[in-house]
Write a protein that holds these residues in place. Sequence first.
Motif, PDB file in Angstrom:
ATOM      1  N   THR A 114       0.892  -1.293  -0.179  1.00 31.87           N
ATOM      2  CA  THR A 114      -0.157  -0.180   0.362  1.00 31.87           C
ATOM      3  C   THR A 114       0.667   0.951  -0.343  1.00 31.87           C
ATOM      4  O   THR A 114       1.597   1.395   0.210  1.00 31.87           O
ATOM      5  CB  THR A 114      -0.614  -0.324   1.574  1.00 31.87           C
ATOM      6  N   ILE A 115       0.329   2.557  -0.880  1.00 29.75           N
ATOM      7  CA  ILE A 115       1.127   3.509  -0.672  1.00 29.75           C
ATOM      8  C   ILE A 115      -0.047   4.841  -0.605  1.00 29.75           C
ATOM      9  O   ILE A 115      -1.161   4.081  -1.311  1.00 29.75           O
ATOM     10  CB  ILE A 115       2.046   3.413  -2.209  1.00 29.75           C
ATOM     11  N   VAL A 116       0.113   5.458   0.331  1.00 22.46           N
ATOM     12  CA  VAL A 116      -0.934   6.281   0.318  1.00 22.46           C
ATOM     13  C   VAL A 116       0.040   8.004  -0.164  1.00 22.46           C
ATOM     14  O   VAL A 116       1.383   7.650   0.511  1.00 22.46           O
ATOM     15  CB  VAL A 116      -1.630   6.252   1.530  1.00 22.46           C
ATOM     16  N   ASP A 117      -0.257   8.638  -0.823  1.00 19.60           N
ATOM     17  CA  ASP A 117       0.491  10.246  -0.657  1.00 19.60           C
ATOM     18  C   ASP A 117      -1.121  11.175  -1.129  1.00 19.60           C
ATOM     19  O   ASP A 117      -1.762  10.828  -1.001  1.00 19.60           O
ATOM     20  CB  ASP A 117       0.502  10.418  -2.279  1.00 19.60           C
ATOM     21  N   ALA A 118      -0.018  12.292  -0.355  1.00 15.84           N
ATOM     22  CA  ALA A 118      -1.464  13.791  -0.397  1.00 15.84           C
ATOM     23  C   ALA A 118      -0.808  14.337  -1.058  1.00 15.84           C
ATOM     24  O   ALA A 118       0.324  15.078  -0.837  1.00 15.84           O
ATOM     25  CB  ALA A 118      -1.716  13.737   1.280  1.00 15.84           C
ATOM     26  N   THR A 119      -1.579  15.642  -1.753  1.00 19.19           N
ATOM     27  CA  THR A 119      -0.734  17.155  -1.885  1.00 19.19           C
ATOM     28  C   THR A 119      -1.800  18.147  -1.715  1.00 19.19           C
ATOM     29  O   THR A 119      -2.906  18.166  -2.118  1.00 19.19           O
ATOM     30  CB  THR A 119      -1.307  16.947  -4.346  1.00 19.19           C
ATOM     31  N   LEU A 120      -1.293  19.009  -2.093  1.00 21.78           N
ATOM     32  CA  LEU A 120      -1.534  20.320  -1.691  1.00 21.78           C
ATOM     33  C   LEU A 120      -0.692  21.095  -2.652  1.00 21.78           C
ATOM     34  O   LEU A 120       0.018  21.477  -2.030  1.00 21.78           O
ATOM     35  CB  LEU A 120      -1.953  20.909  -0.018  1.00 21.78           C
TER      36      LEU A 120
END
Length: 388
Positions: A198-204
Amino acid sequence: MRLQLIAGAVGLGAVAAAAAPAAADPERTDDDAAAAPGPAATETASSVTATARTYVDDDHVTVWSPAADVRFALGDRGWYQVGATIDAISAASVDVVTAASPVEVSELRVELDGRASWRLRPGLDAIAGAVVSEEHDHAGVRGDVGARASIADDNATVEVRLTGGFDRTSDVTDPTFVGHRTSVGALATVAQVVDRRTIVDATLELERSDGWHGSPYRRVPIEDPAMPVAAFVREATPALRQAVAASVRGRRALGERWFAQASVRGYVDDWAMASATGEVALRRQLGARALLGASVRGYRQGGADFYAAHYLAADGAIPTLRTRDRALGPMASAEVTVAADVALTHRRDAPRLLASLGELRLWFFDAPIQQHRRATLATLSIDLPWTW
């Protein structure tokens, strides 16, 4: 004449993302063999990629977009990439006929881009990119610089970029008109390996743009009860636009052959525009050489605070802000895409063929002329790795 084809831009971008492997997504920097299956696209591989995309809708708009990219690996020092895209547009749509031209138009847009990554030290890379585009009544340049760092024993990646751009728009029917727009922004992404599957990424994302945002050809009808016919005037939007967007994406391997991805994105700006996007995708590995997958994407937005289906003159005064751009009104879209990724030989560095076919629907809830659009999108791409 510069066509602002929001449907084409959204659709082609979605197909490209669906057809490409995760490592080729220009907005993402992380890669994991379990969550993003198939031969790994490492930074030590050089390659040539040729792509053809098409967009055809039921409003007499056709876009043909051939593109080519060449990537040069510099061993463990980094890489650089150069590319070119041509958009050939033919249109006789409602947008064109009612807002710009009584006849069918054809346009050619050329875009050149370059991107590079340089290893400053283990775990820290400098990154930079630029895009230049030109057509007969519009020229633009975009650029970004930043850094990418691996942390937490290489289980997480942090990327920060500063962006800037400049656009110049003219009107071939009015030599006195010139519109300029400048933009600055920032983007930050954090990607985390949760476990081996599993990979999770977040971007702003933050952006501020100042200048001309409209189309020089679009005319807005202003109705006045005291006049027998409406007056058509050039559209006018606020000069300043400030926006913020945030997104989260998760990718997970489901067993040995199934792979899933889900993402959500929210956007707000000071024009009172707010939107939400959701996407889910599922892929299956077929043998050792192929991936087959499908994705569903939905989008919903409200309208800008100055958008109206009809504008009325108050005491003979024309509204200061006015637009006939349906993409600034309340709208929604839905897209379904099927994609395949096939290695042409059994070698790990084999050439790969990527293909996708998608169906896009758009609904414009408060448009006075056309409230629905349907489009078909197709992408065919071949990636040729090499070593040198």
